[in-house]
Design a protein around this motif. Structure first.
Motif, PDB file in Angstrom:
ATOM      1  N   ALA A   1      53.886 106.666   2.430  1.00 58.93           N
ATOM      2  CA  ALA A   1      53.315 106.263   1.146  1.00 58.93           C
ATOM      3  C   ALA A   1      53.409 107.404   0.136  1.00 58.93           C
ATOM      4  O   ALA A   1      53.478 108.579   0.506  1.00 58.93           O
ATOM      5  CB  ALA A   1      51.849 105.855   1.329  1.00 58.93           C
TER       6      ALA A   1
ATOM      7  N   GLU B   1      50.031 109.101  -4.587  1.00 57.89           N
ATOM      8  CA  GLU B   1      49.058 108.258  -5.298  1.00 57.89           C
ATOM      9  C   GLU B   1      48.513 107.175  -4.364  1.00 57.89           C
ATOM     10  O   GLU B   1      47.307 106.901  -4.348  1.00 57.89           O
ATOM     11  CB  GLU B   1      49.706 107.631  -6.526  1.00 57.89           C
ATOM     12  N   GLU B   2      49.398 106.559  -3.572  1.00 55.59           N
ATOM     13  CA  GLU B   2      48.963 105.530  -2.622  1.00 55.59           C
ATOM     14  C   GLU B   2      48.063 106.134  -1.544  1.00 55.59           C
ATOM     15  O   GLU B   2      47.050 105.547  -1.179  1.00 55.59           O
ATOM     16  CB  GLU B   2      50.174 104.864  -1.966  1.00 55.59           C
ATOM     17  N   LYS B   3      48.431 107.320  -1.050  1.00 57.89           N
ATOM     18  CA  LYS B   3      47.610 107.983  -0.041  1.00 57.89           C
ATOM     19  C   LYS B   3      46.225 108.306  -0.597  1.00 57.89           C
ATOM     20  O   LYS B   3      45.214 108.115   0.074  1.00 57.89           O
ATOM     21  CB  LYS B   3      48.275 109.269   0.442  1.00 57.89           C
TER      22      LYS B   3
ATOM     23  N   TYR C   1      51.444 104.902   6.239  1.00 60.72           N
ATOM     24  CA  TYR C   1      50.684 105.888   5.474  1.00 60.72           C
ATOM     25  C   TYR C   1      51.516 107.133   5.197  1.00 60.72           C
ATOM     26  O   TYR C   1      51.537 107.627   4.076  1.00 60.72           O
ATOM     27  CB  TYR C   1      49.402 106.269   6.222  1.00 60.72           C
TER      28      TYR C   1
ATOM     29  N   GLU D   1      44.632 106.763  -2.965  1.00 62.23           N
ATOM     30  CA  GLU D   1      43.875 105.515  -3.106  1.00 62.23           C
ATOM     31  C   GLU D   1      43.394 105.016  -1.739  1.00 62.23           C
ATOM     32  O   GLU D   1      42.253 104.556  -1.607  1.00 62.23           O
ATOM     33  CB  GLU D   1      44.730 104.447  -3.789  1.00 62.23           C
TER      34      GLU D   1
END
Length: 151
Positions: A105, A108-110, A102, A112
């Protein structure tokens, strides 16, 4: 109520000005105004600092709870630093498994992952599922191996 409007409302309740908040945060008054008006999204760290200044929780500012008081926290949690609380979370193998990757990441990934997590929590509340009764990832993995059709 939006993040910015909750910050403004709580700031006014506390009798503070945008300038007071800005000085504590080490930023300009206009930055606080942009946050309150929703033109700027503060980082998680800034939200935590604002919550501390306004004597509330980030959950209240983010709209996850409607009670701005911090009385819901246990004395044990109040006395611990954020680093100590984070260490407790990462010491749990199930939590560490979830957090693994995490921090590396992209934003944007976090975002989501957080959205998905809060959607799951919302569904749990809607279905009256208590988090304390959920099985560990270890138990789920073993159950998946034993009962693959269940999943």
């Amino acid at each position: 109520m939006s993040l910015g409007s909750r910050i403004r409302h709580r700031r006014l309740e506390k009798g503070l000005t945008q300038d007071d908040i800005a000085k504590h945060l080490g930023m300009g008054r206009s930055n606080v105004g942009h946050i309150e008006n929703g033109r700027t999204n503060p980082t998680a760290d800034v939200i935590d600092k604002i919550a501390d200044i306004l004597d509330t929780t980030s959950d209240y500012l983010l709209g996850r709870v409607d009670d701005p008081s911090i009385t819901g926290l246990t004395n044990n949690a109040k006395d611990k630093t954020r680093s100590e609380l984070l260490q407790e979370v990462t010491d749990d193998p199930d939590d560490y498994f979830f957090l693994d990757g995490y921090l590396e990441a992209s934003e944007e990934e976090k975002k989501e992952l957080r959205r998905a997590f809060f959607e799951i929590k919302k569904k749990m509340r809607e279905n009256n599922i208590k988090a304390s009764k959920l099985p560990s990832l270890f138990d789920i993995t073993n159950d998946t191996k034993k009962n693959p059709k269940k999943y």
